[in-house]
Design a protein around this motif. Structure first.
Motif, mmCIF file in Angstrom:
data_model
loop_
_atom_site.group_PDB
_atom_site.id
_atom_site.type_symbol
_atom_site.label_atom_id
_atom_site.label_comp_id
_atom_site.label_asym_id
_atom_site.label_seq_id
_atom_site.Cartn_x
_atom_site.Cartn_y
_atom_site.Cartn_z
ATOM 1 N N VAL A 355 -24.187 -53.758 -10.587
ATOM 2 C CA VAL A 355 -23.484 -53.643 -9.310
ATOM 3 C C VAL A 355 -23.791 -54.869 -8.444
ATOM 4 O O VAL A 355 -24.955 -55.149 -8.141
ATOM 5 N N TYR A 356 -22.742 -55.587 -8.043
ATOM 6 C CA TYR A 356 -22.875 -56.811 -7.249
ATOM 7 C C TYR A 356 -22.210 -56.625 -5.881
ATOM 8 O O TYR A 356 -21.298 -55.808 -5.734
ATOM 9 N N PRO A 357 -22.633 -57.428 -4.888
ATOM 10 C CA PRO A 357 -21.994 -57.332 -3.570
ATOM 11 C C PRO A 357 -20.672 -58.098 -3.489
ATOM 12 O O PRO A 357 -19.983 -58.023 -2.475
ATOM 13 N N ILE A 358 -20.322 -58.869 -4.540
ATOM 14 C CA ILE A 358 -19.048 -59.587 -4.561
ATOM 15 C C ILE A 358 -18.418 -59.434 -5.949
ATOM 16 O O ILE A 358 -19.104 -59.104 -6.920
ATOM 17 N N ASP A 359 -17.118 -59.691 -6.026
ATOM 18 C CA ASP A 359 -16.444 -59.701 -7.324
ATOM 19 C C ASP A 359 -16.882 -60.929 -8.112
ATOM 20 O O ASP A 359 -16.958 -62.038 -7.557
ATOM 21 N N VAL A 373 -21.158 -52.188 -21.333
ATOM 22 C CA VAL A 373 -21.782 -52.793 -20.146
ATOM 23 C C VAL A 373 -20.696 -53.451 -19.306
ATOM 24 O O VAL A 373 -19.961 -54.319 -19.793
ATOM 25 N N ARG A 374 -20.580 -53.025 -18.052
ATOM 26 C CA ARG A 374 -19.543 -53.571 -17.165
ATOM 27 C C ARG A 374 -20.160 -53.958 -15.822
ATOM 28 O O ARG A 374 -21.281 -53.562 -15.504
ATOM 29 N N ASN A 375 -19.390 -54.702 -15.043
ATOM 30 C CA ASN A 375 -19.812 -55.000 -13.669
ATOM 31 C C ASN A 375 -18.951 -54.204 -12.693
ATOM 32 O O ASN A 375 -17.785 -53.902 -12.955
ATOM 33 N N LEU A 376 -19.552 -53.834 -11.561
ATOM 34 C CA LEU A 376 -18.849 -53.170 -10.468
ATOM 35 C C LEU A 376 -19.187 -53.892 -9.167
ATOM 36 O O LEU A 376 -20.197 -54.598 -9.087
ATOM 37 N N THR A 377 -18.368 -53.677 -8.154
ATOM 38 C CA THR A 377 -18.592 -54.324 -6.861
ATOM 39 C C THR A 377 -18.739 -53.281 -5.766
ATOM 40 O O THR A 377 -17.890 -52.398 -5.627
ATOM 41 N N PHE A 378 -19.842 -53.377 -5.010
ATOM 42 C CA PHE A 378 -19.974 -52.643 -3.747
ATOM 43 C C PHE A 378 -20.093 -53.735 -2.683
ATOM 44 O O PHE A 378 -21.154 -54.263 -2.424
ATOM 45 N N SER A 379 -18.940 -54.060 -2.100
ATOM 46 C CA SER A 379 -18.876 -55.201 -1.189
ATOM 47 C C SER A 379 -19.589 -54.928 0.132
ATOM 48 O O SER A 379 -19.590 -53.789 0.633
ATOM 49 N N LEU A 380 -20.179 -55.966 0.686
ATOM 50 C CA LEU A 380 -20.849 -55.869 1.986
ATOM 51 C C LEU A 380 -20.108 -56.670 3.063
ATOM 52 O O LEU A 380 -20.581 -56.791 4.187
ATOM 53 N N ASP A 381 -18.935 -57.204 2.715
ATOM 54 C CA ASP A 381 -18.231 -58.109 3.634
ATOM 55 C C ASP A 381 -17.336 -57.382 4.617
ATOM 56 O O ASP A 381 -17.026 -57.893 5.685
ATOM 57 N N ASP A 382 -16.879 -56.176 4.236
ATOM 58 C CA ASP A 382 -15.901 -55.470 5.059
ATOM 59 C C ASP A 382 -16.484 -54.118 5.471
ATOM 60 O O ASP A 382 -17.697 -53.929 5.448
ATOM 61 N N ASN A 383 -15.636 -53.179 5.794
ATOM 62 C CA ASN A 383 -16.073 -51.837 6.166
ATOM 63 C C ASN A 383 -16.836 -51.188 5.008
ATOM 64 O O ASN A 383 -16.315 -51.071 3.898
ATOM 65 N N LEU A 384 -18.079 -50.774 5.254
ATOM 66 C CA LEU A 384 -18.932 -50.258 4.176
ATOM 67 C C LEU A 384 -18.394 -48.976 3.570
ATOM 68 O O LEU A 384 -18.502 -48.773 2.352
ATOM 69 N N GLU A 385 -17.830 -48.094 4.386
ATOM 70 C CA GLU A 385 -17.331 -46.823 3.854
ATOM 71 C C GLU A 385 -16.133 -47.055 2.937
ATOM 72 O O GLU A 385 -16.031 -46.440 1.868
ATOM 73 N N ARG A 386 -15.240 -47.950 3.352
ATOM 74 C CA ARG A 386 -14.091 -48.267 2.496
ATOM 75 C C ARG A 386 -14.547 -48.913 1.197
ATOM 76 O O ARG A 386 -14.084 -48.580 0.110
ATOM 77 N N ALA A 387 -15.493 -49.859 1.323
ATOM 78 C CA ALA A 387 -16.017 -50.550 0.134
ATOM 79 C C ALA A 387 -16.704 -49.556 -0.791
ATOM 80 O O ALA A 387 -16.589 -49.645 -2.021
ATOM 81 N N GLY A 388 -17.405 -48.594 -0.207
ATOM 82 C CA GLY A 388 -18.100 -47.588 -1.007
ATOM 83 C C GLY A 388 -17.129 -46.713 -1.776
ATOM 84 O O GLY A 388 -17.352 -46.404 -2.952
ATOM 85 N N GLN A 389 -16.041 -46.295 -1.119
ATOM 86 C CA GLN A 389 -15.059 -45.447 -1.799
ATOM 87 C C GLN A 389 -14.381 -46.193 -2.948
ATOM 88 O O GLN A 389 -14.142 -45.627 -4.020
#
Length: 399
Positions: A355-359, A373-389
């Motif tokens: 899990v990375y903070p960017i694509d 094995v895959r990568n996923l993104t939980f972005s920290l740049d925008d709204n956290l709740e939207r990024a989390g969903q």
């Protein structure tokens, strides 16, 4: 207690960004102090021909404040938006459950955030002192001139001439771990150098309210976790949650010499891991459960520590391993891929996610012996709740 911010020179850098300073900007002794004591947190290059005789500083993923000397401080700003940093901290330290903390989102700097929580903790400790501190009975053994509790008859028989009697008794005392955590945290806050003129008197008042009743004992963030609460001390839960935040990020383990001011430093990689795990716990469907910092024995006195283990809530069966990576590479490092395959093998799962903070520019999707094995993104740049969903929907679609 040292509760006033020392009036001295402060320079600023941003995590993971090189910044150059002239020879005049940073005294030689300050550079040496940073190099000797903070190379875990800061990359520092001394002025030389290769740096065009300038200092080069770069934070290795830490944010906060370092009082390098009594006259000189280093402030490290986060690369993520400040409101998202506060949102991460709210989740990571379970502050989000307490509605009276809504004012945190109005803070404009890490120092304001620190002061808000310090003031809140101090006020709540003062309130508890007014009501009376939580007390419990602790066993004591003392040589007394009078009988108290149970007399040690063996000693009386062996030494009948001894006028002092060895007694075993229980003392109803406030000098217990629950209150020692509070006293030590206030001590740490008072030596942070970050308290404003408005907050300092409240911190001092709270500290003095405990004096005489509680002896400050060195405590750590782990002491605040997993404590038992009852109807007599249930209000201590929020106090210990706040204490954990300060103790986790204000460790006095740094060798500070004779300096009385302690650094306040947040390890962003660890915060990202805590945040992602806590966000998942609160937002994932109830048929999933998550184990954080999960230990797996692999033999020969060796263990794997998994960031997050995703399980079926009903059966406890592991479904996937997740590892957070607070970095911005173009593609996943081979070592990280091998590590995830080992984690999946050890837990008998077929799915592993980094899990990375960017694509990533080069997305990861590798299969090895039935392990994906895959990568996923939980972005920290925008709204956290939207990024989390977005992150959660992608994760669940791949299970």
């Amino acid at each position: 207690m040292h509760t006033n911010l020392v009036k001295h020179r402060v320079i600023e850098i941003t995590e993971y960004q090189d910044k150059l300073f002239t020879h005049q900007d940073i005294p030689e002794l300050v550079g040496q102090e940073l190099y000797d004591k903070y190379t875990t947190q800061i990359d520092i290059e001394f002025p030389s021909y290769t740096t065009r005789y300038q200092w080069r500083l770069k934070s290795k993923g830490w944010v906060g404040y370092i009082p390098v000397t009594p006259e000189f401080g280093l402030k490290i700003n986060p690369k993520v938006p400040i409101k998202n940093l506060f949102g991460m901290l709210e989740y990571a330290y379970n502050l989000k459950d307490f509605r009276f903390l809504d004012g945190l989102m109005d803070c404009e700097s890490l120092q304001e955030f620190y002061n808000y929580l310090a003031h809140l903790l101090a006020q709540k400790i003062i309130e508890r002192c007014r009501k009376g501190l939580y007390r419990t009975y602790l066993p004591r053994t003392e040589q007394l001139a009078y009988v108290r509790g149970r007399l040690d008859m063996q000693q009386v028989i062996k030494k009948p001439w001894d006028v002092k009697l060895k007694c075993h008794y229980e003392e109803h005392t406030a000098d217990i771990a629950e209150n020692q955590i509070l006293a030590w945290t206030l001590y740490i806050i008072g030596h942070s150098g970050l308290c404003s003129d408005k907050v300092s008197p409240t911190v001092r008042k709270a500290y003095h309210a405990l004096q005489g009743l509680v002896i400050p004992q060195l405590c750590c963030a782990e002491d605040c976790i997993g404590r038992q609460y009852n109807r007599l001390n249930e209000d201590y839960q929020i106090l210990h949650i706040l204490c954990r935040f300060f103790l986790d990020n204000s460790s006095p383990n740094h060798e500070m010499g004779n300096h009385k001011i302690l650094p306040f430093l947040i390890d962003m990689a660890r915060l990202y891991e805590l945040f992602v795990a806590e966000w998942l716990k609160k937002n994932a469907p109830p048929n999933y459960s998550f184990k954080q910092q999960h230990l797996i024995d692999v033999g020969q006195n060796r263990q794997f520590i998994l960031d997050i283990l995703l399980c079926d809530a009903a059966t406890g069966r592991p479904l996937a391993v997740l590892d957070t990576k607070y970095k911005s590479p173009e593609k996943t490092a081979n070592n990280d891929i091998h590590q995830m395959i080992s984690y999946a093998n050890t837990t008998n799962t077929k799915q592993a996610f980094l899990v990375y903070p960017i694509d990533l520019k080069q997305s990861l999707n590798i299969k090895s012996n039935d392990i994906q094995v895959r990568n996923l993104t939980f972005s920290l740049d925008d709204n956290l709740e939207r990024a989390g969903q977005t992150f959660l929907n992608k994760l669940l679609s791949l299970l």
